[in-house]
Design a protein around this motif. Structure first.
Motif, PDB file in Angstrom:
ATOM      1  N   PRO A  12       1.149 -11.569  -0.521  1.00 13.91           N
ATOM      2  CA  PRO A  12       0.906 -10.896   0.753  1.00 13.91           C
ATOM      3  C   PRO A  12       0.802  -9.383   0.578  1.00 13.91           C
ATOM      4  CG  PRO A  12       3.200 -11.556   0.577  1.00 13.91           C
ATOM      5  CD  PRO A  12       2.489 -12.168  -0.590  1.00 13.91           C
ATOM      6  N   ILE A  13      -0.057  -8.778   1.381  1.00 17.30           N
ATOM      7  CA  ILE A  13      -0.174  -7.325   1.402  1.00 17.30           C
ATOM      8  C   ILE A  13       0.660  -6.837   2.575  1.00 17.30           C
ATOM      9  CG2 ILE A  13      -1.749  -5.363   1.618  1.00 17.30           C
ATOM     10  CD1 ILE A  13      -3.983  -7.248   0.574  1.00 17.30           C
ATOM     11  N   ARG A  14       1.676  -6.062   2.274  1.00 13.67           N
ATOM     12  CA  ARG A  14       2.594  -5.625   3.325  1.00 13.67           C
ATOM     13  C   ARG A  14       1.906  -4.640   4.257  1.00 13.67           C
ATOM     14  NH1 ARG A  14       8.219  -3.086   1.570  1.00 13.67           N
ATOM     15  NH2 ARG A  14       8.486  -5.196   0.746  1.00 13.67           N
ATOM     16  N   PRO A  35       0.848  -1.186   0.000  1.00 15.81           N
ATOM     17  CA  PRO A  35       0.000   0.000   0.000  1.00 15.81           C
ATOM     18  C   PRO A  35       0.891   1.246   0.000  1.00 15.81           C
ATOM     19  CG  PRO A  35      -0.773  -1.590   1.624  1.00 15.81           C
ATOM     20  CD  PRO A  35       0.572  -2.072   1.149  1.00 15.81           C
ATOM     21  N   PHE A  36       0.640   2.171  -0.908  1.00 10.70           N
ATOM     22  CA  PHE A  36       1.487   3.354  -1.042  1.00 10.70           C
ATOM     23  C   PHE A  36       1.560   4.116   0.273  1.00 10.70           C
ATOM     24  CE2 PHE A  36       1.711   7.961  -2.403  1.00 10.70           C
ATOM     25  CZ  PHE A  36       3.067   7.954  -2.646  1.00 10.70           C
ATOM     26  N   ASN A  37       2.796   4.385   0.696  1.00  7.23           N
ATOM     27  CA  ASN A  37       3.021   5.147   1.919  1.00  7.23           C
ATOM     28  C   ASN A  37       3.157   6.618   1.551  1.00  7.23           C
ATOM     29  OD1 ASN A  37       3.187   2.850   3.769  1.00  7.23           O
ATOM     30  ND2 ASN A  37       5.072   2.355   2.658  1.00  7.23           N
ATOM     31  N   GLU A  38       2.118   7.374   1.782  1.00 10.44           N
ATOM     32  CA  GLU A  38       2.090   8.762   1.317  1.00 10.44           C
ATOM     33  C   GLU A  38       3.049   9.634   2.109  1.00 10.44           C
ATOM     34  OE1 GLU A  38      -1.894  10.264   0.805  1.00 10.44           O
ATOM     35  OE2 GLU A  38      -2.651   8.291   0.218  1.00 10.44           O
ATOM     36  N   TRP A  39       3.611  10.619   1.432  1.00 11.15           N
ATOM     37  CA  TRP A  39       4.505  11.596   2.046  1.00 11.15           C
ATOM     38  C   TRP A  39       4.091  12.980   1.560  1.00 11.15           C
ATOM     39  CZ3 TRP A  39       7.027  13.449  -2.339  1.00 11.15           C
ATOM     40  CH2 TRP A  39       7.199  12.558  -3.387  1.00 11.15           C
ATOM     41  N   ILE A  44       6.463   7.867  11.985  1.00 13.18           N
ATOM     42  CA  ILE A  44       7.789   8.486  12.048  1.00 13.18           C
ATOM     43  C   ILE A  44       8.429   8.526  10.659  1.00 13.18           C
ATOM     44  CG2 ILE A  44       8.228   7.912  14.473  1.00 13.18           C
ATOM     45  CD1 ILE A  44       9.917   5.529  13.494  1.00 13.18           C
ATOM     46  N   MET A  45       7.601   8.402   9.616  1.00 18.19           N
ATOM     47  CA  MET A  45       8.058   8.433   8.230  1.00 18.19           C
ATOM     48  C   MET A  45       9.174   7.410   7.985  1.00 18.19           C
ATOM     49  SD  MET A  45       6.373  10.693   6.341  1.00 18.19           S
ATOM     50  CE  MET A  45       7.421  11.437   5.098  1.00 18.19           C
ATOM     51  N   ALA A  46       8.942   6.207   8.485  1.00 19.43           N
ATOM     52  CA  ALA A  46       9.935   5.145   8.332  1.00 19.43           C
ATOM     53  C   ALA A  46       9.455   4.049   7.393  1.00 19.43           C
ATOM     54  CB  ALA A  46      10.257   4.535   9.699  1.00 19.43           C
ATOM     55  N   ALA A  47       8.287   4.237   6.782  1.00 16.54           N
ATOM     56  CA  ALA A  47       7.718   3.195   5.946  1.00 16.54           C
ATOM     57  C   ALA A  47       8.396   3.169   4.578  1.00 16.54           C
ATOM     58  CB  ALA A  47       6.210   3.424   5.794  1.00 16.54           C
ATOM     59  N   CYS A  48       8.124   2.098   3.838  1.00 19.68           N
ATOM     60  CA  CYS A  48       8.731   1.896   2.527  1.00 19.68           C
ATOM     61  C   CYS A  48       8.532   3.116   1.632  1.00 19.68           C
ATOM     62  CB  CYS A  48       8.103   0.665   1.867  1.00 19.68           C
ATOM     63  SG  CYS A  48       8.735   0.298   0.234  1.00 19.68           S
ATOM     64  N   SER A  72      -4.035   3.074  -3.084  1.00 23.59           N
ATOM     65  CA  SER A  72      -5.220   2.376  -3.583  1.00 23.59           C
ATOM     66  C   SER A  72      -6.175   2.063  -2.437  1.00 23.59           C
ATOM     67  CB  SER A  72      -4.817   1.074  -4.281  1.00 23.59           C
ATOM     68  OG  SER A  72      -3.968   1.315  -5.377  1.00 23.59           O
ATOM     69  N   ASP A  73      -7.471   2.063  -2.722  1.00 22.20           N
ATOM     70  CA  ASP A  73      -8.457   1.677  -1.708  1.00 22.20           C
ATOM     71  C   ASP A  73      -8.196   0.235  -1.278  1.00 22.20           C
ATOM     72  OD1 ASP A  73      -9.671   4.163  -2.001  1.00 22.20           O
ATOM     73  OD2 ASP A  73     -11.082   3.425  -3.519  1.00 22.20           O
TER      74      ASP A  73
END
Length: 395
Positions: free
Chosen positions: A357-359, A325-329, A366-370, A337-338
């Motif tokens: 798998p859905i990660r 799932p897109f990690n927005e910044w 803390i803005m540490a996501a992919c 995506s929904d």
């Protein structure tokens, strides 16, 4: 791993005691062969060099020691000799943030005052450390926050290995001589998915992984290491032969038209070229399968037709598809995506016989996501020059 033995006293030096040009040589990140050569060049007798490497290696990478004076199975004069010529240096920990979900993000300073970010993700049966290979990135992938930062330089092997050592420092994972043996591994997996494209820094990444995989030190098997690439085709076969770790590919699209925009390196090595190269990787590296990373972008690459096309494209390649799932910044040009759309996409892939798998997003607070890593140095520089504001809440 045995505990240190009694001191060995016959340390005869054959060369003049001359410091290397530019100061002390850092032993961190040197392969066994490189460390042996460095010790011999400094004056260690060649017949003793292999044994000395084994002793020093154990102190650095098993016990986590940074001070030659503590290496009690080396004679006192040899310890002084080492201290005069060498150092055991890791990057500087500038700051640490801890997410509500336990994810840790480290801001790490390297030579030249540059900074990179490292992320530790604790899970029930393992702990994954996401490390960086470059300061910034050359690839400008449009969905990735790191890609908005220009490449500053490649990290050295010492700076790559040092990230693993620094995380173990923070987690208190080094064993204590005399204490009961503890087989728990807090850093059980390493992923080269931080800042930068690892295959544009191949030699340093290869040497660093040789150190990390060595059976008498950090002892992470090659199946516990995953290298993520955007598809640098000429280096993929070399990765199989010279590193042999697991491979993940930032795929993200099923047509060249879309991938050209999301992952611009696709203009150099398109989907067909990339997939033809990937078909040989599991055989060459003795890996079970390749992981295809696919970030889910609303209305861009998340249709049922995209899912079916993805299945057709990878047919014949042992693979799993990680849906991210897109990690927005702040300022990101895309939306996540929904959830229903992601699940429908995953279902098509699963029914075609692939794990999908859905990660679970980790460390978003803390803005540490992919895809969210970006050094504080770069943000501060942009603020100072008026090119932009620092992103709130971290990288």
């Amino acid at each position: 791993m045995t505990e240190p033995t009694a001191p060995i006293t016959q340390d005869v030096l054959t060369l003049p005691r001359k410091l290397p040009e530019g100061g002390k040589t850092n032993l961190v990140g040197l392969t066994r062969e490189q460390m042996r050569d460095a010790l011999i060049a400094a004056g260690t007798p060649e017949r003793q060099a292999k044994m000395r490497v084994g002793q020093i290696w154990q102190w650095i990478y098993h016990w986590g020691v940074r001070d030659f004076a503590v290496m009690t199975n080396l004679a006192k004069d040899y310890r002084a000799f080492l201290d005069e010529r060498f150092e055991i240096a890791v990057p500087e920990l500038v700051s640490k943030q801890v997410s509500a979900d336990g994810t840790r993000k480290y801001l790490v300073r390297i030579a030249g005052g540059h900074e990179v970010e490292v992320v530790y993700i604790p899970e029930e049966n393992r702990g994954t450390l996401c490390i960086s290979s470059q300061v910034g990135c050359t690839l400008t992938c449009s969905f990735c926050h790191t890609g908005t930062q220009k490449l500053v330089r490649n990290l050295t092997a010492a700076e790559i290995v040092g990230q693993v050592m620094l995380a173990r420092d923070d987690l208190g994972e080094w064993p204590v001589p005399g204490a009961p043996k503890d087989e728990t591994r807090l850093v059980s997996n390493v992923v080269l998915m931080g800042m930068g494209e690892p295959l544009y820094n191949f030699d340093n990444v290869r040497d660093a992984m040789k150190v990390v995989m060595d059976h008498e030190g950090l002892t992470l098997s090659r199946r516990r290491i995953t290298l993520s690439t955007s598809g640098i085709v000429p280096e993929i076969a070399k990765t199989a032969e010279e590193i042999g770790c697991l491979l993940a590919v930032s795929f993200h699209a099923t047509t060249d038209e879309v991938r050209d925009k999301l992952v611009p390196v696709n203009k150099k090595w398109n989907i067909e070229t990339l997939l033809n190269t990937l078909r040989d990787y599991p055989r060459l590296s003795n890996s079970e399968r390749i992981t295809f990373e696919y970030v889910m972008l609303k209305g861009v690459n998340d249709s049922d037709e995209d899912a079916r096309r993805l299945v057709r494209l990878i047919r014949g390649i042992p693979a799993k598809i990680n849906l991210i799932p897109f990690n927005e910044w702040p300022g990101a040009p895309y939306q996540r995506s929904d959830w229903e759309r992601i699940e429908a996409f995953a279902d098509i892939i699963y029914k075609a016989g692939y794990a999908s798998p859905i990660r679970t997003p980790r460390g978003e607070d803390i803005m540490a996501a992919c895809g969210q890593l970006k050094s504080a140095t770069e943000r501060a520089r942009r603020e100072k020059t008026g090119l932009g504001k620092a992103a709130p809440g971290g990288a």
